[in-house]
Design a protein around this motif. Structure first.
Motif, PDB file in Angstrom:
ATOM      1  N   LYS A  20       0.828  -1.208   0.000  1.00 18.02           N
ATOM      2  CA  LYS A  20       0.000   0.000   0.000  1.00 18.02           C
ATOM      3  C   LYS A  20       0.863   1.259   0.000  1.00 18.02           C
ATOM      4  O   LYS A  20       0.546   2.233  -0.675  1.00 18.02           O
ATOM      5  CB  LYS A  20      -0.965  -0.031   1.182  1.00 18.02           C
ATOM      6  N   ARG A  21       1.963   1.225   0.744  1.00 20.34           N
ATOM      7  CA  ARG A  21       2.854   2.386   0.773  1.00 20.34           C
ATOM      8  C   ARG A  21       3.587   2.584  -0.548  1.00 20.34           C
ATOM      9  O   ARG A  21       3.994   3.695  -0.878  1.00 20.34           O
ATOM     10  CB  ARG A  21       3.858   2.245   1.914  1.00 20.34           C
ATOM     11  N   ARG A  22       3.774   1.506  -1.312  1.00 19.07           N
ATOM     12  CA  ARG A  22       4.511   1.592  -2.573  1.00 19.07           C
ATOM     13  C   ARG A  22       3.616   1.704  -3.799  1.00 19.07           C
ATOM     14  O   ARG A  22       4.108   1.636  -4.930  1.00 19.07           O
ATOM     15  CB  ARG A  22       5.432   0.389  -2.713  1.00 19.07           C
ATOM     16  N   THR A  23       2.299   1.860  -3.565  1.00 15.34           N
ATOM     17  CA  THR A  23       1.389   2.054  -4.698  1.00 15.34           C
ATOM     18  C   THR A  23       0.642   3.370  -4.491  1.00 15.34           C
ATOM     19  O   THR A  23       1.284   4.407  -4.402  1.00 15.34           O
ATOM     20  CB  THR A  23       0.446   0.840  -4.889  1.00 15.34           C
ATOM     21  N   TYR A  24      -0.669   3.369  -4.390  1.00 19.25           N
ATOM     22  CA  TYR A  24      -1.449   4.607  -4.370  1.00 19.25           C
ATOM     23  C   TYR A  24      -1.042   5.566  -3.256  1.00 19.25           C
ATOM     24  O   TYR A  24      -0.845   6.755  -3.500  1.00 19.25           O
ATOM     25  CB  TYR A  24      -2.950   4.292  -4.267  1.00 19.25           C
ATOM     26  N   ALA A  25      -0.893   5.070  -2.041  1.00 11.46           N
ATOM     27  CA  ALA A  25      -0.591   5.956  -0.911  1.00 11.46           C
ATOM     28  C   ALA A  25       0.718   6.713  -1.117  1.00 11.46           C
ATOM     29  O   ALA A  25       0.794   7.907  -0.862  1.00 11.46           O
ATOM     30  CB  ALA A  25      -0.533   5.161   0.396  1.00 11.46           C
ATOM     31  N   GLY A  26       1.749   6.023  -1.590  1.00 10.85           N
ATOM     32  CA  GLY A  26       3.052   6.648  -1.727  1.00 10.85           C
ATOM     33  C   GLY A  26       3.331   7.255  -3.076  1.00 10.85           C
ATOM     34  O   GLY A  26       4.071   8.230  -3.183  1.00 10.85           O
ATOM     35  N   LEU A  27       2.736   6.684  -4.127  1.00 11.76           N
ATOM     36  CA  LEU A  27       3.089   7.111  -5.486  1.00 11.76           C
ATOM     37  C   LEU A  27       1.928   7.675  -6.280  1.00 11.76           C
ATOM     38  O   LEU A  27       2.116   8.098  -7.420  1.00 11.76           O
ATOM     39  CB  LEU A  27       3.684   5.929  -6.259  1.00 11.76           C
ATOM     40  N   ASP A  28       0.695   7.646  -5.727  1.00  7.41           N
ATOM     41  CA  ASP A  28      -0.493   8.107  -6.438  1.00  7.41           C
ATOM     42  C   ASP A  28      -0.571   7.341  -7.761  1.00  7.41           C
ATOM     43  O   ASP A  28      -0.249   6.159  -7.820  1.00  7.41           O
ATOM     44  CB  ASP A  28      -0.436   9.621  -6.635  1.00  7.41           C
ATOM     45  N   ASP A  29      -0.960   8.000  -8.826  1.00  7.09           N
ATOM     46  CA  ASP A  29      -1.117   7.315 -10.101  1.00  7.09           C
ATOM     47  C   ASP A  29       0.212   6.995 -10.783  1.00  7.09           C
ATOM     48  O   ASP A  29       0.230   6.340 -11.818  1.00  7.09           O
ATOM     49  CB  ASP A  29      -2.016   8.120 -11.038  1.00  7.09           C
ATOM     50  N   ASP A  30       1.337   7.428 -10.204  1.00  5.13           N
ATOM     51  CA  ASP A  30       2.645   7.054 -10.762  1.00  5.13           C
ATOM     52  C   ASP A  30       2.877   5.551 -10.650  1.00  5.13           C
ATOM     53  O   ASP A  30       3.740   5.010 -11.332  1.00  5.13           O
ATOM     54  CB  ASP A  30       3.782   7.805 -10.063  1.00  5.13           C
ATOM     55  N   ALA A  31       2.114   4.867  -9.795  1.00  6.34           N
ATOM     56  CA  ALA A  31       2.250   3.425  -9.644  1.00  6.34           C
ATOM     57  C   ALA A  31       1.363   2.663 -10.629  1.00  6.34           C
ATOM     58  O   ALA A  31       1.372   1.442 -10.654  1.00  6.34           O
ATOM     59  CB  ALA A  31       1.896   3.013  -8.213  1.00  6.34           C
ATOM     60  N   THR A  32       0.601   3.386 -11.461  1.00  6.62           N
ATOM     61  CA  THR A  32      -0.323   2.752 -12.402  1.00  6.62           C
ATOM     62  C   THR A  32       0.450   2.055 -13.510  1.00  6.62           C
ATOM     63  O   THR A  32       1.377   2.621 -14.079  1.00  6.62           O
ATOM     64  CB  THR A  32      -1.267   3.810 -13.014  1.00  6.62           C
ATOM     65  N   ILE A  33       0.024   0.818 -13.823  1.00  5.43           N
ATOM     66  CA  ILE A  33       0.678   0.122 -14.929  1.00  5.43           C
ATOM     67  C   ILE A  33       0.069   0.569 -16.245  1.00  5.43           C
ATOM     68  O   ILE A  33      -1.064   1.031 -16.302  1.00  5.43           O
ATOM     69  CB  ILE A  33       0.629  -1.415 -14.760  1.00  5.43           C
ATOM     70  N   ALA A  34       0.821   0.420 -17.331  1.00 12.03           N
ATOM     71  CA  ALA A  34       0.427   0.964 -18.631  1.00 12.03           C
ATOM     72  C   ALA A  34      -0.722   0.199 -19.279  1.00 12.03           C
ATOM     73  O   ALA A  34      -1.532   0.790 -19.982  1.00 12.03           O
ATOM     74  CB  ALA A  34       1.630   0.977 -19.569  1.00 12.03           C
ATOM     75  N   ALA A  35      -0.810  -1.097 -19.073  1.00 12.58           N
ATOM     76  CA  ALA A  35      -1.837  -1.908 -19.746  1.00 12.58           C
ATOM     77  C   ALA A  35      -2.666  -2.656 -18.702  1.00 12.58           C
ATOM     78  O   ALA A  35      -2.408  -3.825 -18.409  1.00 12.58           O
ATOM     79  CB  ALA A  35      -1.177  -2.883 -20.709  1.00 12.58           C
ATOM     80  N   PRO A  36      -3.681  -1.990 -18.120  1.00 14.29           N
ATOM     81  CA  PRO A  36      -4.484  -2.653 -17.093  1.00 14.29           C
ATOM     82  C   PRO A  36      -5.281  -3.828 -17.667  1.00 14.29           C
ATOM     83  O   PRO A  36      -5.580  -3.867 -18.861  1.00 14.29           O
ATOM     84  CB  PRO A  36      -5.419  -1.547 -16.592  1.00 14.29           C
ATOM     85  N   ASP A  55      -4.214  -3.700  -7.241  1.00 17.88           N
ATOM     86  CA  ASP A  55      -5.338  -2.824  -6.913  1.00 17.88           C
ATOM     87  C   ASP A  55      -5.887  -2.308  -8.230  1.00 17.88           C
ATOM     88  O   ASP A  55      -5.169  -1.660  -8.989  1.00 17.88           O
ATOM     89  CB  ASP A  55      -4.851  -1.675  -6.026  1.00 17.88           C
ATOM     90  N   ILE A  56      -7.146  -2.634  -8.530  1.00 21.70           N
ATOM     91  CA  ILE A  56      -7.797  -2.193  -9.758  1.00 21.70           C
ATOM     92  C   ILE A  56      -9.012  -1.363  -9.362  1.00 21.70           C
ATOM     93  O   ILE A  56      -9.842  -1.822  -8.569  1.00 21.70           O
ATOM     94  CB  ILE A  56      -8.233  -3.380 -10.636  1.00 21.70           C
ATOM     95  N   TYR A  57      -9.098  -0.134  -9.900  1.00 20.59           N
ATOM     96  CA  TYR A  57     -10.259   0.693  -9.576  1.00 20.59           C
ATOM     97  C   TYR A  57     -10.702   1.526 -10.763  1.00 20.59           C
ATOM     98  O   TYR A  57      -9.945   1.748 -11.710  1.00 20.59           O
ATOM     99  CB  TYR A  57      -9.995   1.567  -8.347  1.00 20.59           C
ATOM    100  N   PHE A  58     -11.964   1.980 -10.684  1.00 18.24           N
ATOM    101  CA  PHE A  58     -12.581   2.828 -11.693  1.00 18.24           C
ATOM    102  C   PHE A  58     -13.092   4.086 -11.013  1.00 18.24           C
ATOM    103  O   PHE A  58     -13.635   4.008  -9.912  1.00 18.24           O
ATOM    104  CB  PHE A  58     -13.788   2.132 -12.340  1.00 18.24           C
ATOM    105  N   GLY A  59     -12.954   5.242 -11.686  1.00 19.05           N
ATOM    106  CA  GLY A  59     -13.539   6.477 -11.205  1.00 19.05           C
ATOM    107  C   GLY A  59     -12.568   7.338 -10.430  1.00 19.05           C
ATOM    108  O   GLY A  59     -11.424   6.953 -10.174  1.00 19.05           O
ATOM    109  N   MET A  60     -13.050   8.541 -10.041  1.00 19.57           N
ATOM    110  CA  MET A  60     -12.253   9.451  -9.228  1.00 19.57           C
ATOM    111  C   MET A  60     -13.102  10.111  -8.159  1.00 19.57           C
ATOM    112  O   MET A  60     -12.898   9.891  -6.988  1.00 19.57           O
ATOM    113  CB  MET A  60     -11.568  10.524 -10.070  1.00 19.57           C
ATOM    114  N   GLY A  61     -14.060  10.936  -8.568  1.00 15.67           N
ATOM    115  CA  GLY A  61     -14.923  11.589  -7.579  1.00 15.67           C
ATOM    116  C   GLY A  61     -15.665  10.556  -6.756  1.00 15.67           C
ATOM    117  O   GLY A  61     -15.734  10.624  -5.536  1.00 15.67           O
TER     118      GLY A  61
END
Length: 163
Positions: A20-36, A55-61
């Motif tokens: 969790k610290r090395r994905t969204y919490a720490g890196l935000d969308d920089d941890a997103t892979i190119a081909a989900p 971690d796979i998610y859809f949406g923002m608001g």
């Protein structure tokens, strides 16, 4: 009161905190892979053999998602979640400030509660609280971000060990 987890669950909890610290919490969308795996989703991953976190998610608001942990290529744990900012909050700057504070809370995840953030956190005029019931094997909870006593954001989550 904290109870001692069996070694296998202790290892899983420690891995979840690291992931969790090395994905969204720490890196935000920089941890997103190119081909989900799912078109239109954001997908974040972390590997530390024998574990893989996804971690796979859809949406923002408002968003929905699912986290999984595999051990030796078999999914052993999962958590589903849905929530987001109040529907009347639609300007991007406000959303980004809420989610920046959320990531700060999520960075404070602990092995005692490796689901979302800590029980509570305050910074500036924002307050985060996380109420969870259960254990790593089976749990559910809700996290809220408020400002001046007014809820701005809410997320509900649940999950556990798969069998």
């Amino acid at each position: 009161m904290t109870h001692r987890l069996p070694d296998a669950l202790s290892d899983l909890a420690a891995f979840l905190v690291e992931a969790k610290r090395r994905t969204y919490a720490g890196l935000d969308d920089d941890a997103t892979i190119a081909a989900p795996l799912l078109a239109g989703s954001k997908q974040l991953e972390h590997r530390a053999p024998p574990y893989t976190y996804r971690d796979i998610y859809f949406g923002m608001g408002f968003f929905v998602g699912q986290e999984t942990v595999s051990r030796d290529d078999r999914v052993i744990w999962s958590m589903s979640y849905s929530g987001g900012a109040r529907s009347d909050i639609d300007d991007r700057a406000t959303l980004l400030s809420i989610y920046q504070f959320l990531r700060q809370a999520l960075l404070a995840v602990s092995v005692d509660m490796p689901y979302r953030g800590p029980a509570s956190l305050t910074a500036d005029d924002l307050a985060y609280r996380n109420d969870v019931e259960g254990s790593l094997e089976r749990f559910h909870g809700v996290e809220v971000i408020a400002q001046g006593g007014v809820d701005l954001y809410e997320l509900r989550y649940g999950g556990g060990l798969l069998r």
